[in-house]
Motif scaffolding. Sequence first.
Motif, PDB file in Angstrom:
ATOM      1  N   ILE A   1      48.132  30.030  36.827  1.00 28.06           N
ATOM      2  CA  ILE A   1      47.569  30.990  37.770  1.00 28.06           C
ATOM      3  C   ILE A   1      46.801  32.044  36.982  1.00 28.06           C
ATOM      4  N   GLY A   2      45.624  32.408  37.486  1.00 35.13           N
ATOM      5  CA  GLY A   2      44.805  33.418  36.809  1.00 35.13           C
ATOM      6  C   GLY A   2      44.514  34.570  37.753  1.00 35.13           C
ATOM      7  N   ILE A   3      44.633  35.784  37.238  1.00 32.22           N
ATOM      8  CA  ILE A   3      44.415  36.981  38.056  1.00 32.22           C
ATOM      9  C   ILE A   3      43.087  37.587  37.601  1.00 32.22           C
ATOM     10  N   LEU A   4      42.065  37.395  38.404  1.00 26.84           N
ATOM     11  CA  LEU A   4      40.696  37.683  37.988  1.00 26.84           C
ATOM     12  C   LEU A   4      40.300  39.142  38.273  1.00 26.84           C
ATOM     13  N   PRO A   5      39.654  39.818  37.313  1.00 29.16           N
ATOM     14  CA  PRO A   5      39.220  41.197  37.567  1.00 29.16           C
ATOM     15  C   PRO A   5      37.986  41.287  38.465  1.00 29.16           C
ATOM     16  N   SER A   6      37.159  40.278  38.456  1.00 30.25           N
ATOM     17  CA  SER A   6      35.896  40.348  39.199  1.00 30.25           C
ATOM     18  C   SER A   6      36.068  39.857  40.635  1.00 30.25           C
ATOM     19  N   LYS A   7      34.961  39.758  41.358  1.00 30.78           N
ATOM     20  CA  LYS A   7      35.019  39.414  42.776  1.00 30.78           C
ATOM     21  C   LYS A   7      34.719  37.950  43.059  1.00 30.78           C
ATOM     22  N   SER A   8      34.366  37.182  42.040  1.00 27.28           N
ATOM     23  CA  SER A   8      33.900  35.830  42.309  1.00 27.28           C
ATOM     24  C   SER A   8      34.775  34.779  41.634  1.00 27.28           C
ATOM     25  N   LYS A   9      35.378  33.927  42.464  1.00 29.00           N
ATOM     26  CA  LYS A   9      36.263  32.867  41.992  1.00 29.00           C
ATOM     27  C   LYS A   9      35.610  32.034  40.893  1.00 29.00           C
ATOM     28  N   SER A  10      34.276  31.908  40.953  1.00 31.64           N
ATOM     29  CA  SER A  10      33.594  31.054  39.985  1.00 31.64           C
ATOM     30  C   SER A  10      33.577  31.666  38.582  1.00 31.64           C
ATOM     31  N   ASP A  11      34.019  32.923  38.449  1.00 28.18           N
ATOM     32  CA  ASP A  11      34.113  33.532  37.115  1.00 28.18           C
ATOM     33  C   ASP A  11      35.330  33.047  36.333  1.00 28.18           C
ATOM     34  N   ALA A  12      36.233  32.333  37.006  1.00 27.68           N
ATOM     35  CA  ALA A  12      37.517  32.004  36.371  1.00 27.68           C
ATOM     36  C   ALA A  12      37.423  30.826  35.417  1.00 27.68           C
ATOM     37  N   SER A  13      38.366  30.779  34.506  1.00 23.52           N
ATOM     38  CA  SER A  13      38.514  29.631  33.601  1.00 23.52           C
ATOM     39  C   SER A  13      38.799  28.376  34.414  1.00 23.52           C
ATOM     40  N   PRO A  14      38.249  27.237  34.000  1.00 19.71           N
ATOM     41  CA  PRO A  14      38.543  25.985  34.712  1.00 19.71           C
ATOM     42  C   PRO A  14      40.000  25.545  34.548  1.00 19.71           C
ATOM     43  N   PHE A  15      40.748  26.183  33.641  1.00 27.73           N
ATOM     44  CA  PHE A  15      42.144  25.802  33.440  1.00 27.73           C
ATOM     45  C   PHE A  15      43.104  26.574  34.353  1.00 27.73           C
ATOM     46  N   ALA A  16      42.565  27.405  35.240  1.00 25.94           N
ATOM     47  CA  ALA A  16      43.421  28.099  36.219  1.00 25.94           C
ATOM     48  C   ALA A  16      43.503  27.266  37.492  1.00 25.94           C
ATOM     49  N   ASP A  17      44.709  26.798  37.849  1.00 25.16           N
ATOM     50  CA  ASP A  17      44.886  26.028  39.090  1.00 25.16           C
ATOM     51  C   ASP A  17      44.672  26.928  40.302  1.00 25.16           C
ATOM     52  N   LEU A  18      45.273  28.079  40.227  1.00 26.54           N
ATOM     53  CA  LEU A  18      45.164  29.049  41.319  1.00 26.54           C
ATOM     54  C   LEU A  18      44.496  30.292  40.786  1.00 26.54           C
ATOM     55  N   VAL A  19      43.451  30.712  41.457  1.00 32.86           N
ATOM     56  CA  VAL A  19      42.720  31.906  41.028  1.00 32.86           C
ATOM     57  C   VAL A  19      42.939  33.007  42.061  1.00 32.86           C
ATOM     58  N   VAL A  20      43.549  34.090  41.622  1.00 30.46           N
ATOM     59  CA  VAL A  20      43.717  35.253  42.484  1.00 30.46           C
ATOM     60  C   VAL A  20      42.557  36.193  42.180  1.00 30.46           C
ATOM     61  N   VAL A  21      41.725  36.415  43.188  1.00 30.67           N
ATOM     62  CA  VAL A  21      40.495  37.185  43.005  1.00 30.67           C
ATOM     63  C   VAL A  21      40.773  38.620  43.442  1.00 30.67           C
ATOM     64  N   THR A  22      40.758  39.560  42.484  1.00 36.09           N
ATOM     65  CA  THR A  22      41.177  40.920  42.836  1.00 36.09           C
ATOM     66  C   THR A  22      40.008  41.872  43.067  1.00 36.09           C
ATOM     67  N   GLY A  23      38.915  41.715  42.365  1.00 36.88           N
ATOM     68  CA  GLY A  23      37.827  42.688  42.468  1.00 36.88           C
ATOM     69  C   GLY A  23      38.203  44.079  41.979  1.00 36.88           C
ATOM     70  N   LEU A  24      39.292  44.192  41.235  1.00 39.68           N
ATOM     71  CA  LEU A  24      39.821  45.510  40.852  1.00 39.68           C
ATOM     72  C   LEU A  24      39.456  45.910  39.432  1.00 39.68           C
ATOM     73  N   ASN A  25      38.589  45.140  38.771  1.00 35.35           N
ATOM     74  CA  ASN A  25      38.340  45.393  37.351  1.00 35.35           C
ATOM     75  C   ASN A  25      39.670  45.513  36.602  1.00 35.35           C
ATOM     76  N   SER A  26      39.820  46.454  35.684  1.00 35.59           N
ATOM     77  CA  SER A  26      41.042  46.452  34.869  1.00 35.59           C
ATOM     78  C   SER A  26      42.270  47.004  35.581  1.00 35.59           C
ATOM     79  N   ALA A  27      42.130  47.444  36.837  1.00 34.93           N
ATOM     80  CA  ALA A  27      43.340  47.783  37.594  1.00 34.93           C
ATOM     81  C   ALA A  27      44.150  46.522  37.858  1.00 34.93           C
ATOM     82  N   ARG A  28      43.512  45.356  37.714  1.00 38.40           N
ATOM     83  CA  ARG A  28      44.276  44.116  37.893  1.00 38.40           C
ATOM     84  C   ARG A  28      45.308  43.931  36.791  1.00 38.40           C
ATOM     85  N   ASN A  29      45.191  44.668  35.705  1.00 40.08           N
ATOM     86  CA  ASN A  29      46.184  44.562  34.640  1.00 40.08           C
ATOM     87  C   ASN A  29      47.580  44.932  35.144  1.00 40.08           C
TER      88      ASN A  29
END
Lengths: 161, 161, 161, 161
Positions: free
Chosen positions: B62-90
Motif C-alpha cells: 500500500i502506498g500513501i501518495l502526497p500528490s493528487k493523482s493516482k498515476s504518480d504512484a510507484s507501479p509496485f503499490a497494489d493499493l494507492v491512497v491518494v491524499t493530496g496533502l503534500n507532506s502532511a501525509r507523513n
Amino acid sequence: MAKSILGIMGPGEKATEHNLKCAYEIGKLAAQSGYVVLTGARPSGVMEAGLRGAKEAGGQTIGILPSKSKSDASPFADLVVVTGLNSARNYINALTADVTVACGVEAGTLSEIALALKEQKHVVLITENKRASEFLKGLSERLVHVATSPEDAMAIVHTLI
Amino acid sequence: MAKSILGIMGPGEKATEHNLKCAYEIGKLAAQSGYVVLTGARPSGVMEAGLRGAKEAGGQTIGILPSKSKSDASPFADLVVVTGLNSARNYINALTADVTVACGVEAGTLSEIALALKEQKHVVLITENKRASEFLKGLSERLVHVATSPEDAMAIVHTLI
Amino acid sequence: MAKSILGIMGPGEKATEHNLKCAYEIGKLAAQSGYVVLTGARPSGVMEAGLRGAKEAGGQTIGILPSKSKSDASPFADLVVVTGLNSARNYINALTADVTVACGVEAGTLSEIALALKEQKHVVLITENKRASEFLKGLSERLVHVATSPEDAMAIVHTLI
Amino acid sequence: MAKSILGIMGPGEKATEHNLKCAYEIGKLAAQSGYVVLTGARPSGVMEAGLRGAKEAGGQTIGILPSKSKSDASPFADLVVVTGLNSARNYINALTADVTVACGVEAGTLSEIALALKEQKHVVLITENKRASEFLKGLSERLVHVATSPEDAMAIVHTLI
C-alpha cells in the motif's frame, strides 16, 4: 500585503524553565520587531509562553490548534485557526511561519523542524541538547541555525526575514 | 480483522545504495512474514525499493501518495491512497504503520519518525548516521530501536507487532 | 499495477434501512467485479455495510479512519488507513476512490461528493431524496450520475472505471 | 481572548457579478462589526472580493491557502495560513470560521458548507440557486439560514456570533 510571521515551537507539558523563558523572550522580541507570533495554540509550555511574551509586548498572535474546538486554545492567541488535524497541523505550522525558532526539541517539535527543512525553510534552534543541534546541523548546514540566546536567535531571524 | 502493516520510510531521490538495499530486503522479509508493506508511494528511492521487495516476494503493498493523482504512484503499490496533502501525509504514514522501519534519515523521514514517536509508536532505525541514532535514541529510549541489518530489524519488528 | 477502488459513502449512525441495503449490495457487487471497496472505516451505517457486503462476497476492503486508533475501525476493513484528520479525511476518500457511490446523503457524505466533484471525479448517487439528486445533478451534469438501484449503479460504475 | 471570525465562502474563477458583490459587501459589513474576515486566500472570485471588502473598510483579514507558497495568496490577506493541503484545507475554513456566509454555491463551497454542518456550525446562504437553498435547508433546518441580501445575512450573523 501579508505580515511576516515568526513561529515559536517547542515542548508543551514537558517544557523546561529554560524552554519557557526562551519562548517568552522570543515572543517579546518578535512583537517588538513587528512580527506576528505563531505557535501551536495549546495553553501549555512553549506554545503559551511564546504567545504570552508577544501579547505582553503589544504584539499580534496566531495559534494553529490541533483539536476541533476553539475553546481549547490559549487565551493569548488573538486568532485561532482550528484545524481538527491532530499533529498533521504541524505541517501547517512549518509552512506558515516565515522562519521557525525552536526552544527545545521533543518529538512534536522535531516533526515541525523536519517538515520545515523538507520545505526548504529556515529553522533557528535554541537548545541545551548538543546531540540535537549537531544532528540537525548535519541534516542541513544551510537551513539550520544554532543560537545561544533569544537575542542571538532574533539577530539571526532578522537576517532571514 | 485488519492486517498488520509495516512501514518502510527513507530518502527518495537522495537514497544511497545502502538505503535502497535495506528497503528492498525489509520489503522482502516483511512480505515473507505476512505483513502488508506501506511506503510513501512515490516511484523513487526507499519508497519504491521497499514496495518492490515486497512484491517480488509475493507480498501485498500500500502506498500513501502526497500528490493528487493516482498515476504518480510507484507501479509496485497494489493499493494507492491518494491524499493530496503534500507532506502532511507523513502523519498518515506514521499512524497507519503498526511499526515503522527507517532505512536512512533525511528531513522527510525524520518527520515521519518524529510523528510516530509523538503518537507513541515504535520505530526501528537502520542508518550509518551515528548522530541520528544517538540523538533519536536519546529522544525515546523505549520507542526507538537501532538495528544493524535488515534481518536484525525484522527480528525487532517481530517482537513489536 | 494499482487496483481499482470503488468508494461507498453514506450516513453513519443515521443510515436508513434503504441506505444500508444499498451499501451492502454495492459492496457485494463491487467485490464480484474485482474492485477493492473503500469506506470511511467506522463500524457504523453505510461504512460498515459496504465493507461487510464486500467481505461476504470474498472481496478486498480498505477503510480510511478519521480517528487516531486502528482499533476504532470496522472489523470488515482488511486494511485500515489511520489518518487522525477527523473529517478532513473525507478529502482522501474522495481522491482515493476511482468512482464513488453514495447511498444516501447527509452532511458528511455531501462533503465527500462535493470534494470528489471539485477534483473532477465521478459520483453515482442512490437516494430517495429528490432535492439532493436534482441539486447535485445541477452542479455537474457530467460527473453526477443518478441510479435507481445497486445493480443500476454498478452498471454505471462499469462504464466509468 | 480570541477574535470572532466570519468566513466568506463562494466560487473562485466562476463567481458571478452577484457573488462578487455579495462577498465584497459582507466583507465590508463584517469589518465594520469588528469581525476578522476569513476566506480561502486565493486571489480570485469570492475569496478575494470578501478580503478586499474587509480591507477597504479598515478590517482585519486572514486567508487559508490550499497551496504551499505564501506568494500565491491574495494581497488583501493580512495573515496567510499556508496549508499545502489542497482542498482538505476546506475543513479548516469550516472549523475556524465562527459562522460561514456562502455567496453562491459550487463544488468547493458546497464541501465547506457540508463540513461546517457536519461540525454543527451555522451557515448563512446567499444564492439565486433555489435548489441549493431548498436542499441545504432540508439537510439542517437549524444550522442553514437563507438570506436575501448582505444586510440580511449580517443581521442573521449578529444573532449567531
